[in-house]
Design a protein around this motif. Structure first.
Motif, PDB file in Angstrom:
ATOM      1  N   SER A 155       7.268  12.267   9.862  1.00  0.00           N
ATOM      2  CA  SER A 155       8.447  11.964  10.678  1.00  0.00           C
ATOM      3  C   SER A 155       9.267  13.229  10.839  1.00  0.00           C
ATOM      4  CB  SER A 155       9.283  10.862  10.011  1.00  0.00           C
ATOM      5  OG  SER A 155      10.450  10.601  10.758  1.00  0.00           O
ATOM      6  N   ASN A 156      10.171  13.208  11.818  1.00  0.00           N
ATOM      7  CA  ASN A 156      11.057  14.355  12.034  1.00  0.00           C
ATOM      8  C   ASN A 156      12.204  14.392  11.029  1.00  0.00           C
ATOM      9  OD1 ASN A 156       9.575  15.235  14.259  1.00  0.00           O
ATOM     10  ND2 ASN A 156      10.736  13.948  15.677  1.00  0.00           N
ATOM     11  N   VAL A 157      12.406  13.298  10.302  1.00  0.00           N
ATOM     12  CA  VAL A 157      13.467  13.235   9.298  1.00  0.00           C
ATOM     13  C   VAL A 157      12.842  13.017   7.924  1.00  0.00           C
ATOM     14  CG1 VAL A 157      15.262  12.456  10.871  1.00  0.00           C
ATOM     15  CG2 VAL A 157      13.791  10.768   9.795  1.00  0.00           C
ATOM     16  N   ASP A 158      13.681  12.826   6.919  1.00  0.00           N
ATOM     17  CA  ASP A 158      13.228  12.712   5.532  1.00  0.00           C
ATOM     18  C   ASP A 158      12.168  11.611   5.371  1.00  0.00           C
ATOM     19  OD1 ASP A 158      13.068  13.067   2.819  1.00  0.00           O
ATOM     20  OD2 ASP A 158      14.846  11.868   2.369  1.00  0.00           O
ATOM     21  N   VAL A 159      11.095  11.921   4.654  1.00  0.00           N
ATOM     22  CA  VAL A 159       9.997  10.955   4.484  1.00  0.00           C
ATOM     23  C   VAL A 159       9.912  10.430   3.048  1.00  0.00           C
ATOM     24  CG1 VAL A 159       8.583  11.834   6.370  1.00  0.00           C
ATOM     25  CG2 VAL A 159       8.385  12.866   4.103  1.00  0.00           C
ATOM     26  N   GLU A 160      10.914  10.710   2.235  1.00  0.00           N
ATOM     27  CA  GLU A 160      10.912  10.216   0.855  1.00  0.00           C
ATOM     28  C   GLU A 160      11.534   8.824   0.787  1.00  0.00           C
ATOM     29  OE1 GLU A 160      12.189  11.749  -3.650  1.00  0.00           O
ATOM     30  OE2 GLU A 160      13.026  12.721  -1.872  1.00  0.00           O
ATOM     31  N   ASN A 161      11.029   7.996  -0.137  1.00  0.00           N
ATOM     32  CA  ASN A 161      11.561   6.649  -0.387  1.00  0.00           C
ATOM     33  C   ASN A 161      11.413   5.695   0.798  1.00  0.00           C
ATOM     34  OD1 ASN A 161      12.331   7.072  -3.059  1.00  0.00           O
ATOM     35  ND2 ASN A 161      14.309   7.917  -2.462  1.00  0.00           N
ATOM     36  N   ILE A 162      10.384   5.894   1.605  1.00  0.00           N
ATOM     37  CA  ILE A 162      10.066   4.929   2.661  1.00  0.00           C
ATOM     38  C   ILE A 162       9.304   3.764   2.022  1.00  0.00           C
ATOM     39  CG2 ILE A 162       8.692   4.543   4.755  1.00  0.00           C
ATOM     40  CD1 ILE A 162       9.282   7.452   5.507  1.00  0.00           C
ATOM     41  N   HIS A 163       9.696   2.553   2.342  1.00  0.00           N
ATOM     42  CA  HIS A 163       9.064   1.372   1.754  1.00  0.00           C
ATOM     43  C   HIS A 163       7.736   1.089   2.452  1.00  0.00           C
ATOM     44  CE1 HIS A 163      13.348  -0.104   0.534  1.00  0.00           C
ATOM     45  NE2 HIS A 163      12.976   0.989  -0.078  1.00  0.00           N
ATOM     46  N   VAL A 164       6.664   0.997   1.655  1.00  0.00           N
ATOM     47  CA  VAL A 164       5.330   0.686   2.165  1.00  0.00           C
ATOM     48  C   VAL A 164       4.954  -0.675   1.596  1.00  0.00           C
ATOM     49  CG1 VAL A 164       2.948   1.456   2.367  1.00  0.00           C
ATOM     50  CG2 VAL A 164       4.791   3.144   2.145  1.00  0.00           C
ATOM     51  N   ILE A 165       4.865  -1.684   2.463  1.00  0.00           N
ATOM     52  CA  ILE A 165       4.699  -3.063   2.010  1.00  0.00           C
ATOM     53  C   ILE A 165       3.401  -3.644   2.567  1.00  0.00           C
ATOM     54  CG2 ILE A 165       5.759  -5.354   1.963  1.00  0.00           C
ATOM     55  CD1 ILE A 165       8.401  -3.888   2.781  1.00  0.00           C
ATOM     56  N   ASN A 166       2.544  -4.097   1.657  1.00  0.00           N
ATOM     57  CA  ASN A 166       1.349  -4.830   2.079  1.00  0.00           C
ATOM     58  C   ASN A 166       1.769  -6.287   2.233  1.00  0.00           C
ATOM     59  OD1 ASN A 166      -1.067  -6.270   2.295  1.00  0.00           O
ATOM     60  ND2 ASN A 166      -2.198  -4.758   1.087  1.00  0.00           N
ATOM     61  N   LYS A 167       2.057  -6.665   3.460  1.00  0.00           N
ATOM     62  CA  LYS A 167       2.581  -8.010   3.735  1.00  0.00           C
ATOM     63  C   LYS A 167       1.553  -9.090   3.402  1.00  0.00           C
ATOM     64  CE  LYS A 167       4.823 -10.619   7.463  1.00  0.00           C
ATOM     65  NZ  LYS A 167       5.258 -10.579   8.893  1.00  0.00           N
ATOM     66  N   THR A 168       0.276  -8.776   3.550  1.00  0.00           N
ATOM     67  CA  THR A 168      -0.781  -9.761   3.302  1.00  0.00           C
ATOM     68  C   THR A 168      -0.981  -9.997   1.804  1.00  0.00           C
ATOM     69  OG1 THR A 168      -1.887  -8.987   5.316  1.00  0.00           O
ATOM     70  CG2 THR A 168      -3.179 -10.351   3.812  1.00  0.00           C
TER      71      THR A 168
ATOM     72  N   HIS B 265      -8.126  -5.896   7.307  1.00  0.00           N
ATOM     73  CA  HIS B 265      -7.224  -6.706   8.131  1.00  0.00           C
ATOM     74  C   HIS B 265      -5.865  -6.992   7.464  1.00  0.00           C
ATOM     75  CE1 HIS B 265     -10.560  -7.018  10.746  1.00  0.00           C
ATOM     76  NE2 HIS B 265     -11.218  -7.944  10.067  1.00  0.00           N
ATOM     77  N   ASP B 266      -5.576  -6.341   6.335  1.00  0.00           N
ATOM     78  CA  ASP B 266      -4.230  -6.466   5.752  1.00  0.00           C
ATOM     79  C   ASP B 266      -3.203  -5.848   6.687  1.00  0.00           C
ATOM     80  OD1 ASP B 266      -5.165  -7.720   3.546  1.00  0.00           O
ATOM     81  OD2 ASP B 266      -4.732  -6.118   2.114  1.00  0.00           O
ATOM     82  N   THR B 267      -1.986  -6.394   6.662  1.00  0.00           N
ATOM     83  CA  THR B 267      -0.885  -5.842   7.462  1.00  0.00           C
ATOM     84  C   THR B 267       0.020  -5.009   6.563  1.00  0.00           C
ATOM     85  OG1 THR B 267      -0.893  -7.740   8.970  1.00  0.00           O
ATOM     86  CG2 THR B 267       1.093  -6.381   8.927  1.00  0.00           C
ATOM     87  N   ILE B 268       0.150  -3.723   6.887  1.00  0.00           N
ATOM     88  CA  ILE B 268       0.996  -2.804   6.112  1.00  0.00           C
ATOM     89  C   ILE B 268       2.248  -2.502   6.933  1.00  0.00           C
ATOM     90  CG2 ILE B 268       1.093  -0.633   4.837  1.00  0.00           C
ATOM     91  CD1 ILE B 268      -1.087  -2.574   3.916  1.00  0.00           C
ATOM     92  N   VAL B 269       3.412  -2.733   6.332  1.00  0.00           N
ATOM     93  CA  VAL B 269       4.692  -2.517   7.007  1.00  0.00           C
ATOM     94  C   VAL B 269       5.381  -1.295   6.406  1.00  0.00           C
ATOM     95  CG1 VAL B 269       6.950  -3.487   7.562  1.00  0.00           C
ATOM     96  CG2 VAL B 269       4.933  -4.981   7.467  1.00  0.00           C
ATOM     97  N   PHE B 270       5.843  -0.395   7.276  1.00  0.00           N
ATOM     98  CA  PHE B 270       6.589   0.789   6.856  1.00  0.00           C
ATOM     99  C   PHE B 270       8.043   0.599   7.294  1.00  0.00           C
ATOM    100  CE2 PHE B 270       2.214   1.959   7.306  1.00  0.00           C
ATOM    101  CZ  PHE B 270       1.966   2.818   6.253  1.00  0.00           C
ATOM    102  N   SER B 271       8.949   0.727   6.342  1.00  0.00           N
ATOM    103  CA  SER B 271      10.352   0.436   6.636  1.00  0.00           C
ATOM    104  C   SER B 271      11.257   1.472   5.995  1.00  0.00           C
ATOM    105  CB  SER B 271      10.712  -0.964   6.114  1.00  0.00           C
ATOM    106  OG  SER B 271      12.078  -1.239   6.307  1.00  0.00           O
ATOM    107  N   SER B 272      12.280   1.896   6.747  1.00  0.00           N
ATOM    108  CA  SER B 272      13.239   2.879   6.254  1.00  0.00           C
ATOM    109  C   SER B 272      14.514   2.793   7.076  1.00  0.00           C
ATOM    110  CB  SER B 272      12.645   4.294   6.349  1.00  0.00           C
ATOM    111  OG  SER B 272      13.632   5.274   6.131  1.00  0.00           O
ATOM    112  N   ILE B 273      15.619   3.205   6.487  1.00  0.00           N
ATOM    113  CA  ILE B 273      16.891   3.199   7.204  1.00  0.00           C
ATOM    114  C   ILE B 273      16.881   4.224   8.331  1.00  0.00           C
ATOM    115  CG2 ILE B 273      19.369   3.661   6.999  1.00  0.00           C
ATOM    116  CD1 ILE B 273      19.243   2.633   4.163  1.00  0.00           C
ATOM    117  N   GLN B 274      16.232   5.372   8.080  1.00  0.00           N
ATOM    118  CA  GLN B 274      16.275   6.470   9.049  1.00  0.00           C
ATOM    119  C   GLN B 274      15.196   6.371  10.125  1.00  0.00           C
ATOM    120  OE1 GLN B 274      17.270  10.477   7.331  1.00  0.00           O
ATOM    121  NE2 GLN B 274      16.656   9.507   5.430  1.00  0.00           N
TER     122      GLN B 274
END
Length: 268
Positions: free
Chosen positions: A31-44, A64-73
């Motif tokens: 990413s163009n901004v900070d990449v530390e502490n991004i939540h990586v969630i295996n929703k399945t 076929h697992d769904t992986i969600v990446f989530s962050s404030i930034q």
């Protein structure tokens, strides 16, 4: 020819079995901004992890697992695990920066002729503070009402605390003694702890609840009750205060399993 066909069949079956099993993959977020502490969630599979300062992470996945990446930034992104990711055990994701745009920006003051409205919009100098006149002032955290009451209950009239050597100095503050005898000090200490727990709980709820419930579903009406359940744990402060998001999410997951067990217990 028969041997070749058997070999091909065995290879095909081996690949299919491998795809059906969970594997540990290594990934990297860019990413163009900070990449530390991004939540990586295996929703399945309902598992999670967090990226390090370089954006790297490891997480178990199946086909076929769904992986969600989530962050404030960054904007949230979902990825479906395919055969190539399983085969090479790698995943690289690029996240877009989250930009909050303002609908309209007004530069300068706007006077409308309405007295009440114009008073609010008139420019003026800010009030003088202790920095302006060179007076030292307190810049730390402002104490809560309970903390101020606690301080008053454990000190004398001039702010003096009761020490073992107080009788030797001829000055014994009475407030700490009287409040300890009456039980007021203990009551105020408990109140301060309750406020600390509630403040920490609200902070965790506001910051992590969205990502946590992606992989740990719970009825909307029960979510607030779940966080109170977590805060009631005797180790809540120790496990969650000044801890990383990963450690907090691990604690929440443990409490989540306990909470579900309690919900499923038959009532008498």
């Amino acid at each position: 020819m028969l041997k070749i066909n058997c070999f091909v069949i065995l290879v095909f079956v081996g690949v299919q079995i491998n795809f059906s099993q969970s594997v540990q993959i290594k990934g990297k977020v860019e990413s163009n901004v900070d990449v530390e502490n991004i939540h990586v969630i295996n929703k399945t599979a309902q598992t999670f992890t967090i990226t390090n300062r370089k954006g790297a992470f490891e997480i178990p996945v199946s086909l076929h697992d769904t992986i969600v990446f989530s962050s404030i930034q960054q904007k949230s992104k979902s990825v479906i695990i395919d055969e190539s990711m399983i085969l090479f055990k790698t995943l690289r994701v690029t996240l877009e920066e989250q930009i909050n745009e303002l609908d309209e920006v007004t530069v300068g003051r706007v006077l409308t002729g309405n007295l009440l409205s114009d008073v609010k919009n008139v420019e003026g100098d800010p009030p003088i503070n202790f920095y302006d006149v060179g007076i030292p002032g307190y810049t730390g955290k402002i104490a809560t009402q309970s903390e101020r009451r606690m301080n008053e209950a454990t000190t004398g009239s001039n702010g003096q605390k009761l020490k073992w050597y107080s009788p030797l100095t001829g000055s014994i503050p009475l407030n700490p003694i009287l409040n300890a005898i009456s039980g007021r000090t203990k009551q105020l200490k408990n109140q301060v702890k309750l406020e600390e727990k509630d403040e920490l709980m609200q902070s965790i709820k506001g910051r992590l609840s969205k990502d946590f419930f992606v992989s740990n579903p719970l009825d909307e009406a029960l979510k607030m009750d779940f966080f109170y359940f977590c805060a009631d744990d005797e180790n809540f402060i120790k496990r969650c205060k000044n801890q990383t998001d990963f450690n907090i999410l691990t604690f929440l997951r443990m409490k989540y399993n306990q909470y579900l067990e309690n919900l499923n217990k038959p009532t008498d």
